[in-house]
Scaffold this motif. Structure first.
Motif, short mmCIF file in Angstrom:
data_model
loop_
_atom_site.label_atom_id
_atom_site.label_comp_id
_atom_site.label_asym_id
_atom_site.label_seq_id
_atom_site.Cartn_x
_atom_site.Cartn_y
_atom_site.Cartn_z
N UNK A 274 -12.82 -11.10 4.80
CA UNK A 274 -13.05 -10.36 3.56
C UNK A 274 -11.74 -10.21 2.80
N UNK A 275 -11.65 -10.58 1.53
CA UNK A 275 -10.40 -10.44 0.76
C UNK A 275 -10.06 -8.97 0.54
N UNK A 276 -8.71 -8.70 0.33
CA UNK A 276 -8.28 -7.32 0.07
C UNK A 276 -8.83 -6.83 -1.25
N UNK A 277 -9.05 -5.54 -1.32
CA UNK A 277 -9.56 -4.96 -2.55
C UNK A 277 -8.46 -4.88 -3.60
N UNK A 278 -8.83 -4.69 -4.85
CA UNK A 278 -7.85 -4.60 -5.94
C UNK A 278 -6.93 -3.41 -5.76
N UNK A 279 -7.45 -2.30 -5.26
CA UNK A 279 -6.64 -1.09 -5.06
C UNK A 279 -5.56 -1.34 -4.01
N UNK A 280 -5.97 -2.02 -2.91
CA UNK A 280 -5.00 -2.31 -1.85
C UNK A 280 -3.92 -3.26 -2.33
N UNK B 277 3.11 -2.31 -5.69
CA UNK B 277 4.00 -1.19 -6.03
C UNK B 277 5.03 -0.97 -4.93
N UNK B 278 4.60 -1.07 -3.68
CA UNK B 278 5.51 -0.89 -2.56
C UNK B 278 6.57 -1.97 -2.54
N UNK B 279 6.18 -3.21 -2.83
CA UNK B 279 7.14 -4.31 -2.87
C UNK B 279 8.14 -4.13 -4.01
N UNK B 280 7.69 -3.65 -5.16
CA UNK B 280 8.59 -3.40 -6.29
C UNK B 280 9.62 -2.33 -5.93
N UNK B 281 9.19 -1.29 -5.24
CA UNK B 281 10.13 -0.24 -4.83
C UNK B 281 11.17 -0.81 -3.86
#
Length: 229
Positions: free
Chosen positions: A62-68, A74-78
């Motif tokens: 199952x592919x990841x959801x848009x929210x995930x 965002x975590x990668x940008x931080x």
């Protein structure tokens, strides 16, 4: 029925005769029969497995959801911002270390002879006082060729010595008439300010020296002060 019984008896009799006379032939026939039965069972099992359920690992994930996905972005940008800030700080620190090291090396080249110069200016003081004494003795009224030659030789040595000092960045101070500076001068006496502004240097009892602009020996001076009546 009697015919079937007779056929069975005949078959049994033939097998018995074959087993007694040719045992390997009977064993071969039994092995072939067993192999045929085993092959049939294996084929049936293979057919049943092909019709069985599929491997769970082959099921589509199952592919990841848009929210995930958004949270992960965002975590990668931080993390990228944090690493970038650390890199900039490390780069600035390394640049400061490089500049301080370069300044230290340059100062070591310029002021490595500082102690030697302090000792050498004392020799210059002795030479200067000796030349002044020889000049006083060699008066025009009582000419002495020997003293005159000594004075001329000492004057040449003193001039050459000052030339060598200047070549290596060592300079004598000439503070008479200048304002008193505690970084360059040391007061040894006060004199009346006769025609001089109070606070200025009126006389020098010992010359001061600078090496590439840095004071290595303070000048001993007398400062002019207002006379008290």
């Amino acid at each position: 029925i009697s015919s079937s019984v007779n056929d069975a008896k005949l078959t049994f009799f033939l097998l018995t005769v074959l087993e007694l006379n040719f045992p390997f032939l009977v064993t071969s026939l039994c092995f072939r029969e067993s192999l045929c039965v085993f092959s049939t069972a294996a084929q049936q099992r293979s057919t049943g497995d092909e019709c069985g359920p599929e491997d769970p690992r082959d099921e589509p994930k199952h592919p990841l959801s848009d929210c995930a996905l958004e949270h992960k972005a965002i975590k990668l940008e931080e993390q990228v911002r944090d690493l970038t800030e650390r890199y900039r700080k490390a780069l600035a620190d390394s640049e400061n270390v490089r500049r301080r090291t370069q300044k230290f090396v340059e100062d070591a080249k310029l002021f490595g002879i500082q102690s030697f110069c302090r000792d050498l200016v004392e020799v210059a003081d002795i030479l200067e006082k000796t030349a002044e004494s020889a000049a006083e003795e060699a008066e025009p009224a009582n000419p002495n060729p020997t003293l005159q030659k000594i004075y001329e030789g000492l004057s040449l040595i003193e001039a050459k010595l000052q030339s060598v000092f200047a070549k290596h960045g060592l300079q004598k101070m000439s503070p008479v008439g200048d304002k008193y500076d505690p970084y360059d001068h040391e007061i040894v006496c006060h004199v009346p300010a006769e025609g001089m502004q109070p606070g200025t240097i009126a006389l020098v009892t010992q010359d001061g020296y600078k090496l590439h602009g840095r004071t290595i020996r303070h000048a001993l001076v007398g400062v002019a002060v207002e006379s008290q009546e």
